[in-house]
Write an enzyme that holds these catalytic residues in place. Sequence first.
Site, mmCIF file in Angstrom:
data_model
loop_
_atom_site.group_PDB
_atom_site.id
_atom_site.type_symbol
_atom_site.label_atom_id
_atom_site.label_comp_id
_atom_site.label_asym_id
_atom_site.label_seq_id
_atom_site.Cartn_x
_atom_site.Cartn_y
_atom_site.Cartn_z
ATOM 1 N N HIS A 56 16.828 8.249 0.940
ATOM 2 C CA HIS A 56 16.392 6.949 0.461
ATOM 3 C C HIS A 56 17.282 6.458 -0.686
ATOM 4 C CE1 HIS A 56 12.214 8.472 1.854
ATOM 5 N NE2 HIS A 56 12.861 7.901 2.864
ATOM 6 N N LYS A 66 16.151 8.357 -10.312
ATOM 7 C CA LYS A 66 15.018 9.279 -10.163
ATOM 8 C C LYS A 66 15.288 10.562 -10.930
ATOM 9 C CE LYS A 66 14.050 7.596 -5.516
ATOM 10 N NZ LYS A 66 14.133 7.894 -4.089
ATOM 11 N N TYR A 126 8.370 12.864 -9.066
ATOM 12 C CA TYR A 126 9.595 12.235 -9.522
ATOM 13 C C TYR A 126 9.303 10.989 -10.322
ATOM 14 C CZ TYR A 126 9.314 10.429 -4.646
ATOM 15 O OH TYR A 126 8.894 9.936 -3.443
ATOM 16 N N ASP A 161 11.908 7.153 8.534
ATOM 17 C CA ASP A 161 13.134 7.929 8.335
ATOM 18 C C ASP A 161 13.815 8.231 9.666
ATOM 19 O OD1 ASP A 161 12.760 7.854 5.608
ATOM 20 O OD2 ASP A 161 11.984 9.896 5.465
#
Length: 190
Positions: A56, A66, A126, A161
Site C-alpha cells: 500500500h 508509517k 502502526y 490487494d
Amino acid sequence: MDPLGIDGAWCHTPRVHTDPRGAFLEAYRAADLPRPFDVAQVNCSVSARGVLRGVHFADVPPGQAKYVMCVQGSVMDVVVDLRTGSPSFGRWEAVTLDDQERRAVLVAEGLGHAFQATSEQATVVYLCSQPYNPGREHGVHPLDADLAIPWGPEPLLSDKDAAAPTLKEAMTAGLLPDFEACRRFYATTH
C-alpha cells in the site's frame, strides 16, 4: 534508528528492559526519529498466519508515513521503493517485526508497505502521519513477479490487494509517486 537499504526507511531496535515482572521498552520516541513525524491516526491490524496486507501507498503530497510495530506474534514487514526515478526503484527490503525484539520500521511517504503474518496470529500497530483517505490510497500487487518478494506459503490477500495492479501497470497508469516530488515534499517536512 538505523537506515535500511532504501532511502526513507529506517529500523528502530529498542532497548528492552526485563526483570521477573516482564519487560519494559520505549516503543516510540519522537526525538529519536530521523525526521519529524506527526501522528494523525493509529491503526491496529490483527491477522492470522499467512495473511498478507499490502503493498500500500498514498499520493504524495501529502502521502502517509508509517511507524510500524508488531505487538503480538511476528510478521515479515516489507518496504518497497515505488518512487519513479528513484535509484532504488522497485527494490524492497524485509524486516522481521515481532513481540520479542520489538523492532519498529519507519516508512516515508511514497514508499510502499506490506506485511505477512508469520505466527498463528499477529497484531500490528502502526502510527500514521495522515488519516486514511480512500481517494488517495493505492496498491501494487504483492505477488508481482517483478518484485519477487519471497512471501511465505499460501498468502491470503484481500480482494482489493488481489486486484491491485502490477508495478509496471501502476507505473503505466501514472499511479506511482515521483521520486523528485517526494524529495521536495520531504524537504518541507524537516
